[in-house]
Every structure is written in structure tokens, then in C-alpha cells.
Design a protein around this motif. Structure first.
Motif, short mmCIF file in Angstrom:
data_model
loop_
_atom_site.label_atom_id
_atom_site.label_comp_id
_atom_site.label_asym_id
_atom_site.label_seq_id
_atom_site.Cartn_x
_atom_site.Cartn_y
_atom_site.Cartn_z
N TYR A 128 15.15 -50.85 -12.66
CA TYR A 128 16.59 -50.84 -12.91
C TYR A 128 17.34 -50.30 -11.71
O TYR A 128 16.83 -49.47 -10.95
N CYS A 129 18.55 -50.82 -11.53
CA CYS A 129 19.42 -50.31 -10.48
C CYS A 129 20.86 -50.29 -10.99
O CYS A 129 21.22 -51.05 -11.89
N GLN A 130 21.63 -49.40 -10.41
CA GLN A 130 23.05 -49.31 -10.74
C GLN A 130 23.83 -49.36 -9.43
O GLN A 130 23.45 -48.72 -8.45
N ALA A 149 24.57 -55.13 -17.43
CA ALA A 149 25.56 -54.41 -18.22
C ALA A 149 26.61 -53.80 -17.30
O ALA A 149 26.32 -53.43 -16.16
N GLY A 150 27.84 -53.71 -17.79
CA GLY A 150 28.90 -53.08 -17.02
C GLY A 150 30.12 -53.97 -16.88
O GLY A 150 30.38 -54.85 -17.72
N ALA A 206 25.50 -43.70 -22.14
CA ALA A 206 25.26 -44.01 -20.73
C ALA A 206 24.98 -45.49 -20.56
O ALA A 206 24.16 -46.08 -21.27
N LEU A 207 25.65 -46.11 -19.61
CA LEU A 207 25.52 -47.55 -19.36
C LEU A 207 24.07 -47.94 -19.07
O LEU A 207 23.55 -48.93 -19.59
N MET A 208 23.39 -47.15 -18.27
CA MET A 208 22.02 -47.46 -17.90
C MET A 208 21.10 -47.43 -19.12
O MET A 208 20.21 -48.27 -19.27
N ASN A 209 21.34 -46.48 -20.02
CA ASN A 209 20.54 -46.41 -21.25
C ASN A 209 20.78 -47.61 -22.15
O ASN A 209 19.85 -48.11 -22.79
#
Length: 413
Positions: A87-89, A191-192, A355-358
Motif C-alpha cells: 500500500y502507498c499513500q 481510496a481518497g 483512517a483512509l488507509m485502513n
């Protein structure tokens, strides 16, 4: 309610998009349906090794981290018994950088003897540091081998033996990659601050021409019902004696999983739990004690694990643990206690999904389980558990023949 859109590319790649305009960021999460359970028993640790190799450069990109950092992004990965997740943000406006990077390493890693040697050394050092030289580091190695006779959960993600990674060959690595790290065996979640139409375009552009390959079909041996209690004694250079007990429990999608998960909260969920109150605070037999389960997809283990206070006899400590467990088996939990545990479980789930990542990770995981919509409905399964379910679940799990016990003694000075 977490809303998402879903589509599938012709090569089998499943894509889920969760639009959230409240953030300037985007998360790109690629989950592969491969974990330690999919390894050859004679060649374990491959899935975890790939977690490292996937950062070692791909066909057209020699350094994964540098372009992502220039785009304002950060990344990580993890491996479990059941899956591997990357995963990356990064800022949503730079999202195509993530598509470029992830698609290229799905297309083909830069397989080289040098890269393999570098990552092999890293993994071998990790094995030594955390599982051989660290106090109590081999407890789960020994317990897995005791509790599982045929299922591949009998080894950890790091591998069964250090020699398996030390001896891995480049051709074996390539074969494992092209068997498992294919679009048809992967889930892409974005997502986002994104739009589904644009993500569909980018997914087709960057992932659409990667060959589907043959779908990996899992045929794992089912662990037979345990018919007799098992024990193991170990003496090691550790400061305190330790006790670990495990019981077989239902897999991730069975009703019994939710019952068992709530039982672990009743027995070991923090300082107000039954085990901590009775054995740490009141009787002062343990310096710490935990009760948990690993969340494995196939039938897993409910675990009670603790370090004894110096001078306390192992038999006394084990009898005290058994007494707390038997109380749960014999006496129904109160409606108040069960509701308190359910509320705590709900707050943990809700807090995580903030949390967006979760959220991206959860969507990928539930899709891997077979239904991404579980992200919105799984809480109902916890709330549906009754007092009678807890009683029956405890009676089933804590049968005398279903237990595995590891007595871990400190060497006498």
C-alpha cells in the motif's frame, strides 16, 4: 456506511474505488491472495521474502521508493499466513505515479541474483534477530508445530527453518512470483479524492495489458479434529517462566469466529478483563497475561499467553488460568458484560475505519474474503452473538482434548 464501486478488468484484476472528497490524499492498495499457507512445506518463507523483493526494483523501475517519495508518497507492506498486501499513500493529484509503480512490479520484478542476495540477507537477519536470538522468540514456532499437524499454519510467515531462505534459488523465486502475483490473484483498491471513471481509465491503461495467467486454486489439507491434549516443555535463557495455551477455533467466515473473538475480549481485553483482574491484579501470579486470536481465514487458534511472576510454580499458574476459563464455560456471562465487550469491539472497528488507509485495506481484505460489503455489515455479526452463543462457544473451544500447552521455563541460575 462506506460506499465503493467495483469492476473487474479482462485479466481478472478486481478493482474497488472508494471516493472521499474530504481529503487531498489517495491510497493505492494492492492485495495478493497468497500467504505463508500457500508455500511448499520444504520451502517456506517465500511469501515474506517477496514482501522484501517487491521493493527491490522492477522491469522498468530500478528504485521503487525514490519516484514515490518525489511524488509526496509513502509506502509499506505486510505478509500474513493468508495474504500479502502492498500500500502507498500520496497526494491524489499524483496518483498515476502509484499506478505506474504498482503495475510495473506486477508485470515483472527485476529478478537478479544481486537483489535476491540482498533481500535474503535481510530476511535471514530478521529471522535470527526476532525468532532465534530474542527471548521467547521461538514460542510461536514451537506452538504452531504442536497445534497443527497437517495444515500449513504449522509455520510462521518468516518460515519454518532459516535454511529454507538461505538455500532459495532464483528460479524458485521466479516460479513463485508467476504463480501467485498475477492480476487474477490480486485486488486493487483506490481510496481518497478520486473519481471512479478516472480510476477505471488508469487501471485499464496501467494494468489492463498484464497477462492474466492461470488462476491459483488452493487445495490445502484440512487440520483434523484434535482428539487429545498436547504439551511441550522448553527450557531457555529467558528471565521469567512463561505459559502459552492454545485451542482450535472456527475460521474467519464462520459464526464461531465472532463468538471466539468476543470470548478473547472477555478473557483478555485489557486491564478490566477476567484474566488480568484475577491473575495479575488479585492473585499476582502473572506479570502480564493476554488472550487473543490471530484472525486467520482458515480455522485458527485462540491463545492465552503470559509470563509468570518469579517464584510462582507453573502448576499453580496453569491451574489459575484453567479456573478462569472454566468459570466462563460453566457460568453464563451477564448481559451487561457482553454488551460492554460488543461496544468496545464496535468502537475499535469504527475508529479504525476513520483512517483512509485502513478503509482501503479493509475493502481489499473483505473482497478477498468474498464480499467487500462485509465492511458495512460485519459489525452486525458481532451484535448478533448471544449469551447462549458465548456459553456454547466456550464449551466447544475449551474442551480438554482441544488444548495445546507450552511450558516455557527459565534456565535455573
Amino acid at each position: 456506511m462506506i460506499e465503493f464501486n467495483r469492476f473487474v478488468l479482462e485479466n481478472g484484476l478486481r478493482v474497488l474505488v472508494h471516493e472521499d472528497t474530504a481529503t487531498p490524499m489517495a491510497v493505492v492498495n494492492v492485495m495478493y491472495d497468497v500467504g505463508a499457507r500457500d508455500e511448499n512445506p520444504a520451502k517456506t518463507g517465500f511469501a515474506h521474502l517477496f514482501e522484501h523483493l517487491m521493493f527491490g526494483g522492477s522491469k522498468h523501475i530500478p528504485d521503487y521508493d525514490e519516484p514515490l517519495q518525489r511524488a509526496g508518497g509513502e509506502n509499506n507492506a505486510y505478509t500474513t499466513d493468508d495474504l500479502t498486501n502492498y500500500y502507498c499513500q500520496l497526494p491524489a493529484e499524483n496518483i498515476e505515479t502509484a499506478f505506474w509503480l504498482e503495475s510495473d512490479r506486477m508485470l515483472s520484478l527485476a529478478f537478479s541474483k544481486k537483489s535476491l542476495e540482498v533481500q535474503r540477507k535481510v530476511v535471514c537477519e530478521e529471522f535470527k534477530e526476532h525468532y532465534i536470538n530474542k527471548p521467547y522468540g521461538d514460542m510461536w514456532h514451537k506452538m504452531r508445530a504442536l497445534a497443527y499437524q497437517v495444515h500449513p499454519y504449522q509455520w510462521l510467515t518468516i518460515g519454518k527453518e532459516l535454511s529454507h531462505i538461505e538455500q532459495v534459488q532464483l528460479e524458485e523465486v521466479k516460479a513463485f512470483f508467476f504463480k501467485h502475483y498475477r492480476p487474477v490473484n490480486a485486488i486493487l483498491v483506490v481510496a481518497g479524492n478520486v473519481k471512479t471513471n478516472n480510476i477505471r481509465r488508469l487501471a485499464e491503461k496501467w494494468f489492463g495489458d498484464i497477462p492474466m495467467a492461470q488462476k491459483y486454486v488452493r487445495h490445502l489439507p484440512a487440520e483434523p479434529l484434535q482428539t487429545a491434549a498436547r504439551t511441550m516443555e522448553v527450557t531457555a535463557d529467558v528471565p521469567l517462566d512463561a505459559l502459552m495455551k492454545t485451542w482450535h477455533m472456527d475460521g474467519r467466515l464462520q459464526k464461531g469466529y465472532y463468538v471466539a473473538d468476543l470470548i478473547t475480549e472477555i478473557l483478555g481485553g485489557g486491564s478490566s478483563s477476567r484474566l488480568y483482574q484475577a491473575l495479575v491484579k488479585e492473585q499476582q501470579l502473572f506479570s502480564d497475561i493476554q488472550c487473543y486470536q490471530l484472525g486467520s481465514i482458515d480455522p485458527g487458534l485462540l491463545t492465552i499467553q503470559g509470563k509468570l511472576v518469579k517464584g510462582v510454580a507453573m502448576q499453580q499458574a496453569e491451574a489459575a488460568v484453567n479456573a478462569v476459563v472454566q468459570q466462563l464455560v460453566q457460568d453464563p456471562v451477564s448481559e451487561t458484560e457482553l454488551m460492554k465487550i460488543k461496544n468496545r469491539t464496535e468502537s475499535v472497528i469504527v475508529f479504525e475505519d476513520m483512517a483512509l488507509m485502513n478503509r482501503a485495506n479493509s475493502l481489499a481484505y473483505y473482497e478477498l474474503l468474498g464480499d467487500a460489503n462485509l465492511i458495512n455489515h460485519e459489525l452486525n455479526r458481532y451484535h448478533a452473538v448471544t449469551i447462549e452463543d458465548i456459553r456454547q462457544g466456550a464449551q466447544t473451544i475449551f474442551k480438554p482434548e482441544n488444548v495445546n500447552t507450552l511450558y516455557y521455563y527459565s534456565k535455573a541460575l
